[in-house]
Structures are given as C-alpha cells and as structure tokens.
Design an enzyme around this catalytic site. Structure first.
Site, mmCIF file in Angstrom:
data_model
loop_
_atom_site.group_PDB
_atom_site.id
_atom_site.type_symbol
_atom_site.label_atom_id
_atom_site.label_comp_id
_atom_site.label_asym_id
_atom_site.label_seq_id
_atom_site.Cartn_x
_atom_site.Cartn_y
_atom_site.Cartn_z
ATOM 1 C CE LYS A 52 -66.381 22.398 24.853
ATOM 2 N NZ LYS A 52 -67.262 23.164 25.753
ATOM 3 C CD GLN A 96 -67.192 23.844 29.322
ATOM 4 O OE1 GLN A 96 -66.748 24.109 28.208
ATOM 5 N NE2 GLN A 96 -68.155 22.947 29.490
ATOM 6 C CG ASP A 119 -70.983 27.753 23.944
ATOM 7 O OD1 ASP A 119 -71.071 26.623 23.432
ATOM 8 O OD2 ASP A 119 -70.301 28.000 24.946
HETATM 9 N N1 GUN Z 1 -71.461 23.049 29.603
HETATM 10 C C1 GUN Z 1 -72.198 21.997 29.185
HETATM 11 N N2 GUN Z 1 -72.450 22.101 27.864
HETATM 12 C C2 GUN Z 1 -71.871 23.243 27.440
HETATM 13 C C3 GUN Z 1 -71.781 23.887 26.181
HETATM 14 O O1 GUN Z 1 -72.296 23.446 25.154
HETATM 15 N N3 GUN Z 1 -71.075 25.043 26.163
HETATM 16 C C4 GUN Z 1 -70.521 25.573 27.275
HETATM 17 N N4 GUN Z 1 -69.874 26.727 27.154
HETATM 18 N N5 GUN Z 1 -70.573 25.008 28.455
HETATM 19 C C5 GUN Z 1 -71.258 23.841 28.534
#
Ligand code: GUN
Length: 304
Positions: A52, A96, A119
């Site tokens: 990311k 995350q 998100d």
């Molecule tokens: N962990 C697995 N998928 C995601 C996601 O889409 N966003 C976040 N923040 N953590 C994750």
C-alpha cells in the site's frame, strides 16, 4: 474457452487515472496523504502495508507508515488514531486488520474520522452504503464492481450469489450488487445445499476464505466467477490436488508454496469468465484504496 478477467490490468488503469488526478491536485498545492497503521508483526499484514505504501509512492500520494508494538492497549491505539484524525497532512487512515487480541477492534474502527475512513469500515460509512448515499466504500467490493463495469459484465436483473458474509467483503459486496439491481443471495457456513444455491448464480462471488472450496459442481455453465480468496498452500498433497498436471505445479516445487483462491482451478472451465488468483481481485483492492484516498482528499477540501 472461458475469459480471464484481468484484475491486474484494470488495477493499473485505475491507478493511472488516480495518478493523473493527483498530479493535477499537486499543481494546485494539494497532496493527498494516507496513513497506514500496522500493529505488531503479522507477516501477511506487513506485506499488505508495504504494498500500500509502495502504491502511494508510485501515484504521488504522501504516505506515512505507523508501526506500533503488538502489546499496545486500546486506549494507546485510540490516542494514535486521534492524532491522525487531527493531522492536516493525512486524508486517509487505514488500520491494517487483524489487530492483536487485547485490542478492541470495533472501538478503534469507530474512532477513525468517517471522512478519513478509506476502508469504509466506520458505521457512518456502512450506513451510507446501506442507504446508497455517497460515502467511502470498502476497497475490495468496490474494486470488484469496478472490474465488472470495465469488463462490461451486466449486473442488472441477474442472479448474484455471494458466498461469505464478512463485514469487509461479503456484506458490502451484496449491497453494492443490490444497488445495481442484481437479485442477491448471501450464503455462509450454515447454508443448506450450498452447491445447489451457487448453481443458480449468473455471477458467483467466492469470499469465504477456504482454499479451492468452490468446485465445478457449484458453477452454472457460462456463469461469471469472481474469486476473492487468497490462500497459501504449503502442503504438497494439497497442491497436487489443486494443480496436479498443470504448469503451476512447477511453481510450487520451486517455491514450496503456492497461492490459491477460494475457487478450485478445475471450476474455471465451466465459467464464461473468471478472475485468476493471483492477479484478479487482489490488485483492485490496492487500486481502490488509492482511489478512496483521492476521494477523501477531494471531499475533505470541498472540491468535488
Ligand atoms: N485485512 C484484510 N483485508 C483488509 C482490508 O481490506 N483493510 C484492512 N485495513 N485490513 C485488512
């Protein structure tokens, strides 16, 4: 022959569109910024966060990685979120998941400023999604809808079956499909005769997190198969069961591990089109995170 839906190519296209808008904003002295919060040393999470941050760099988006110890408490993490909420350089905050056990994830996600919630996990944004009003949407489901649109796959009036009811993928995806007038069924571990329900689908979405679970008998001939799973297989017998007799077995032998989705590879030939793993839905998630960061930056400044 079934068509491969190239999520990697669509992801690149979306990222190049975002990069162009970011360049335009930067000419006007505005640089969108993303904070990625990583708690502890979960190996898969570390890879996701690295990817990311790297995508931000490629697109000209400012990024800040916030690494925090696995022993952090809920109040300590809340303090960090509040700092980011008030930070003018930050437009998007991504925490995350999963968080360590002692942290109350819901409390943390609810504390993210809804305007910076790239998100789409905050209840305000969940409500906006439910009501089909503008807001930040979860990256993976919105990426899947973007893929369907760009690949000209009709959604309206078709039978869509979503397997998996997670807050991150299954539920929001079902709502997005509904808003585009699909007839939507959500299935889960308690669904009776899952293969029969899946065989009704014109559009079948596998998002339950079980390696190769959706087999050919789940798929109506000519259906579109979207595979959201990413599972790492290290057992040779299991790899053989999924990839025996295909060139990907060589990959497994070379690396000792292989990625497989929630769809069994032998189900692909029954479909008219399918997303591969890797290179299907995965790259769209990151592309949409970048698009959401741009959207948050623009909306927060009242631009458009
Ligand atoms: N962990 C697995 N998928 C995601 C996601 O889409 N966003 C976040 N923040 N953590 C994750």
């Amino acid at each position: 022959m079934s068509r491969i839906l190239d999520g990697a190519a669509v992801g690149r296209q979306i990222k190049s569109e975002v990069a162009a808008r970011v360049a335009d904003l930067r000419q006007r002295g505005i640089q969108p910024g993303l904070a990625a919060v990583l708690v502890g040393e979960h190996p898969a999470s570390a890879v996701y966060v690295k990817n990311k941050v790297q995508a931000c760099a490629e697109l000209g988006i400012y990024s800040r990685r916030v690494d925090l110890p696995a022993t952090i408490t809920t109040p300590e993490l809340l303090d960090q979120i509040r700092l980011l909420n008030g930070d003018e350089a930050i437009d998007g905050i991504l925490v995350q998941l999963p968080l360590p056990q002692q942290v109350e994830s819901r409390v943390i996600l609810n504390a993210v400023d809804p305007q910076k919630d790239v998100d789409g996990f905050h209840p305000e944004n969940v409500g906006r999604l439910c009501a089909n009003s503008p807001g930040l949407r979860p990256c993976t489901p919105v990426g899947i809808m973007e893929l369907l649109k760009r690949e000209r796959i009709e959604v309206r009036g078709r039978e869509a079956v979503v397997v998996g009811r997670s807050d991150i993928v299954g539920k929001p995806l079902a709502l997005l499909l509904l808003h585009q007038s699909a007839t939507v069924t959500i299935c889960h571990s308690r669904t009776v005769d899952l293969p029969a329900v899946c065989r009704r689908a014109d559009l079948l979405f596998a998002a339950m997190g079980k390696a190769g679970f959706v087999t050919a008998d789940f798929v109506k001939p000519g259906a579109v198969l979207v595979d959201v799973g990413i599972n790492r297989v290290t057992d040779a017998g299991q790899a053989e069961q999924f990839f025996g007799g295909t060139p990907r077995m060589e990959d497994f032998r070379a690396k000792g591990a292989i990625l497989i989705g929630d769809v069994h590879p032998r189900a692909h030939s029954v479909a008219s089109a399918y997303t591969p793993v890797p290179g299907g839905v995965g790259p769209l998630t990151i592309a949409m995170l970048m698009a959401n960061t741009l959207q948050a930056a623009v909306a927060r400044r009242g631009l458009n």
